[in-house]
Design a protein around this motif. Structure first.
Motif, PDB file in Angstrom:
ATOM      1  N   ALA A   1      31.829  39.327  23.587  1.00  0.00           N
ATOM      2  CA  ALA A   1      30.650  38.747  24.238  1.00  0.00           C
ATOM      3  C   ALA A   1      31.034  37.585  25.156  1.00  0.00           C
ATOM      4  O   ALA A   1      30.297  37.221  26.053  1.00  0.00           O
ATOM      5  N   PHE A   2      32.185  36.982  24.898  1.00  0.00           N
ATOM      6  CA  PHE A   2      32.637  35.853  25.696  1.00  0.00           C
ATOM      7  C   PHE A   2      33.896  36.217  26.473  1.00  0.00           C
ATOM      8  O   PHE A   2      34.797  35.418  26.613  1.00  0.00           O
ATOM      9  N   ALA A   3      33.941  37.431  26.967  1.00  0.00           N
ATOM     10  CA  ALA A   3      35.114  37.900  27.707  1.00  0.00           C
ATOM     11  C   ALA A   3      35.343  37.011  28.924  1.00  0.00           C
ATOM     12  O   ALA A   3      34.404  36.586  29.590  1.00  0.00           O
ATOM     13  N   GLN A   4      36.606  36.754  29.198  1.00  0.00           N
ATOM     14  CA  GLN A   4      36.966  35.901  30.311  1.00  0.00           C
ATOM     15  C   GLN A   4      37.043  36.693  31.604  1.00  0.00           C
ATOM     16  O   GLN A   4      37.506  37.824  31.619  1.00  0.00           O
ATOM     17  N   ALA A   5      36.623  36.070  32.681  1.00  0.00           N
ATOM     18  CA  ALA A   5      36.727  36.692  33.998  1.00  0.00           C
ATOM     19  C   ALA A   5      38.202  36.774  34.386  1.00  0.00           C
ATOM     20  O   ALA A   5      38.965  35.839  34.146  1.00  0.00           O
ATOM     21  N   ILE A   6      38.591  37.903  34.980  1.00  0.00           N
ATOM     22  CA  ILE A   6      39.970  38.066  35.434  1.00  0.00           C
ATOM     23  C   ILE A   6      40.055  37.966  36.960  1.00  0.00           C
ATOM     24  O   ILE A   6      41.129  38.088  37.528  1.00  0.00           O
ATOM     25  N   GLY A   7      38.907  37.743  37.581  1.00  0.00           N
ATOM     26  CA  GLY A   7      38.850  37.592  39.028  1.00  0.00           C
ATOM     27  C   GLY A   7      37.426  37.298  39.455  1.00  0.00           C
ATOM     28  O   GLY A   7      36.506  37.339  38.646  1.00  0.00           O
ATOM     29  N   THR A   8      37.272  36.990  40.741  1.00  0.00           N
ATOM     30  CA  THR A   8      35.943  36.745  41.299  1.00  0.00           C
ATOM     31  C   THR A   8      35.833  37.410  42.663  1.00  0.00           C
ATOM     32  O   THR A   8      36.834  37.660  43.330  1.00  0.00           O
TER      33      THR A   8
ATOM     34  N   ALA B   1      24.261  44.433  41.841  1.00  0.00           N
ATOM     35  CA  ALA B   1      24.721  44.226  43.212  1.00  0.00           C
ATOM     36  C   ALA B   1      25.838  43.194  43.205  1.00  0.00           C
ATOM     37  O   ALA B   1      25.774  42.193  42.493  1.00  0.00           O
ATOM     38  N   VAL B   2      26.866  43.434  43.995  1.00  0.00           N
ATOM     39  CA  VAL B   2      27.982  42.502  44.108  1.00  0.00           C
ATOM     40  C   VAL B   2      27.528  41.294  44.920  1.00  0.00           C
ATOM     41  O   VAL B   2      26.897  41.448  45.969  1.00  0.00           O
ATOM     42  N   THR B   3      27.834  40.105  44.427  1.00  0.00           N
ATOM     43  CA  THR B   3      27.515  38.873  45.136  1.00  0.00           C
ATOM     44  C   THR B   3      28.766  38.001  45.221  1.00  0.00           C
ATOM     45  O   THR B   3      29.640  38.070  44.355  1.00  0.00           O
ATOM     46  N   LYS B   4      28.836  37.192  46.251  1.00  0.00           N
ATOM     47  CA  LYS B   4      29.965  36.284  46.420  1.00  0.00           C
ATOM     48  C   LYS B   4      30.019  35.316  45.240  1.00  0.00           C
ATOM     49  O   LYS B   4      28.996  34.780  44.819  1.00  0.00           O
ATOM     50  N   GLY B   5      31.219  35.136  44.686  1.00  0.00           N
ATOM     51  CA  GLY B   5      31.398  34.238  43.548  1.00  0.00           C
ATOM     52  C   GLY B   5      31.201  34.907  42.195  1.00  0.00           C
ATOM     53  O   GLY B   5      31.394  34.274  41.166  1.00  0.00           O
ATOM     54  N   MET B   6      30.805  36.172  42.202  1.00  0.00           N
ATOM     55  CA  MET B   6      30.554  36.898  40.951  1.00  0.00           C
ATOM     56  C   MET B   6      31.856  37.037  40.158  1.00  0.00           C
ATOM     57  O   MET B   6      32.869  37.465  40.689  1.00  0.00           O
ATOM     58  N   PRO B   7      31.840  36.680  38.865  1.00  0.00           N
ATOM     59  CA  PRO B   7      33.032  36.879  38.048  1.00  0.00           C
ATOM     60  C   PRO B   7      33.194  38.357  37.700  1.00  0.00           C
ATOM     61  O   PRO B   7      32.206  39.074  37.532  1.00  0.00           O
ATOM     62  N   LEU B   8      34.427  38.797  37.630  1.00  0.00           N
ATOM     63  CA  LEU B   8      34.723  40.185  37.281  1.00  0.00           C
ATOM     64  C   LEU B   8      35.486  40.226  35.968  1.00  0.00           C
ATOM     65  O   LEU B   8      36.450  39.481  35.779  1.00  0.00           O
ATOM     66  N   LEU B   9      35.057  41.095  35.075  1.00  0.00           N
ATOM     67  CA  LEU B   9      35.689  41.237  33.774  1.00  0.00           C
ATOM     68  C   LEU B   9      36.612  42.447  33.765  1.00  0.00           C
ATOM     69  O   LEU B   9      36.497  43.334  34.613  1.00  0.00           O
TER      70      LEU B   9
ATOM     71  N   ILE C   1      38.778  47.334  37.947  1.00  0.00           N
ATOM     72  CA  ILE C   1      39.582  46.123  37.809  1.00  0.00           C
ATOM     73  C   ILE C   1      40.084  46.035  36.369  1.00  0.00           C
ATOM     74  O   ILE C   1      39.292  45.945  35.437  1.00  0.00           O
ATOM     75  N   LEU C   2      41.398  46.091  36.220  1.00  0.00           N
ATOM     76  CA  LEU C   2      42.013  46.011  34.891  1.00  0.00           C
ATOM     77  C   LEU C   2      43.022  44.864  34.874  1.00  0.00           C
ATOM     78  O   LEU C   2      43.854  44.745  35.775  1.00  0.00           O
ATOM     79  N   SER C   3      42.970  44.051  33.835  1.00  0.00           N
ATOM     80  CA  SER C   3      43.887  42.919  33.725  1.00  0.00           C
ATOM     81  C   SER C   3      45.318  43.371  33.488  1.00  0.00           C
ATOM     82  O   SER C   3      46.252  42.591  33.689  1.00  0.00           O
ATOM     83  N   THR C   4      45.520  44.601  33.084  1.00  0.00           N
ATOM     84  CA  THR C   4      46.850  45.117  32.784  1.00  0.00           C
ATOM     85  C   THR C   4      47.595  45.598  34.028  1.00  0.00           C
ATOM     86  O   THR C   4      48.773  45.927  33.942  1.00  0.00           O
ATOM     87  N   LEU C   5      46.920  45.640  35.175  1.00  0.00           N
ATOM     88  CA  LEU C   5      47.539  46.142  36.402  1.00  0.00           C
ATOM     89  C   LEU C   5      48.098  45.007  37.250  1.00  0.00           C
ATOM     90  O   LEU C   5      47.493  43.939  37.352  1.00  0.00           O
ATOM     91  N   THR C   6      49.225  45.274  37.894  1.00  0.00           N
ATOM     92  CA  THR C   6      49.777  44.326  38.856  1.00  0.00           C
ATOM     93  C   THR C   6      48.979  44.440  40.150  1.00  0.00           C
ATOM     94  O   THR C   6      48.163  45.352  40.316  1.00  0.00           O
TER      95      THR C   6
END
Length: 156
Positions: free
Chosen positions: A19-26, A44-52, A85-90
């Motif tokens: 429930a408290f997953a950290q954003a890996i990008g924005t 809808a995608v918005t500027k500044g939106m965190p991505l999990l 978007i996956l945190s495991t990918l380079t």
């Protein structure tokens, strides 16, 4: 017996972690209407939106978006593409993971031929997802611009 409450507190913390997953990008920019699907919810995608981890971005044929990953990677999703978007990918793997929402089957009476010998147009298996995601994005964008005559919610 202090070990039992401590153990229960640790278990509760691990159970609440998703429930408290950290954003890996924005999202650093968005042009047009793009959609992000996270955990089965499309917005809808918005500027500044965190991505999990696991967020999927879909762009229409006239939209694009740029993502800034926490590791410094910058990823641009061009028009008519999708990426998960996956945190495991380079960074290079994320670039390679971009998928065009391309034609995948005949849509005319002549098998394999569109008008003038061009390939048929369609979105294939991604069509229901892309259409649904685009509709959700448009509905969210439209709703955000409406004034229903209701006063804003205050702290009082």
């Amino acid at each position: 017996m202090k070990k039992v409450p401590t153990l229960l507190a640790l278990l509760a913390a691990f159970a609440a972690a998703p429930a408290f997953a950290q954003a890996i990008g924005t999202v650093s920019s968005v042009n047009g209407v793009a959609t992000v699907v996270t955990g089965g919810t499309a917005t809808a995608v918005t500027k500044g939106m965190p991505l999990l981890h696991g967020s999927r971005i879909l762009t229409t044929s006239s939209s694009s978006t740029t993502v800034q990953m926490n590791d410094g990677c910058t990823l641009t999703v061009p028009p008519g593409h999708a990426v998960t978007i996956l945190s495991t990918l380079t960074c290079k793997q994320l670039q390679a993971a971009l998928q065009p929402l391309t034609p995948s089957g005949p849509s005319t009476a002549v098998m394999g031929q569109g008008q003038g010998g061009n390939p048929p147009i369609g979105l294939g298996v991604n069509a229901p997802v892309a259409v649904w995601a685009a509709a959700m994005g448009l509905a969210t964008a439209y709703d955000a611009t409406r004034d229903n005559g209701n006063p804003p919610i205050s702290g009082r």
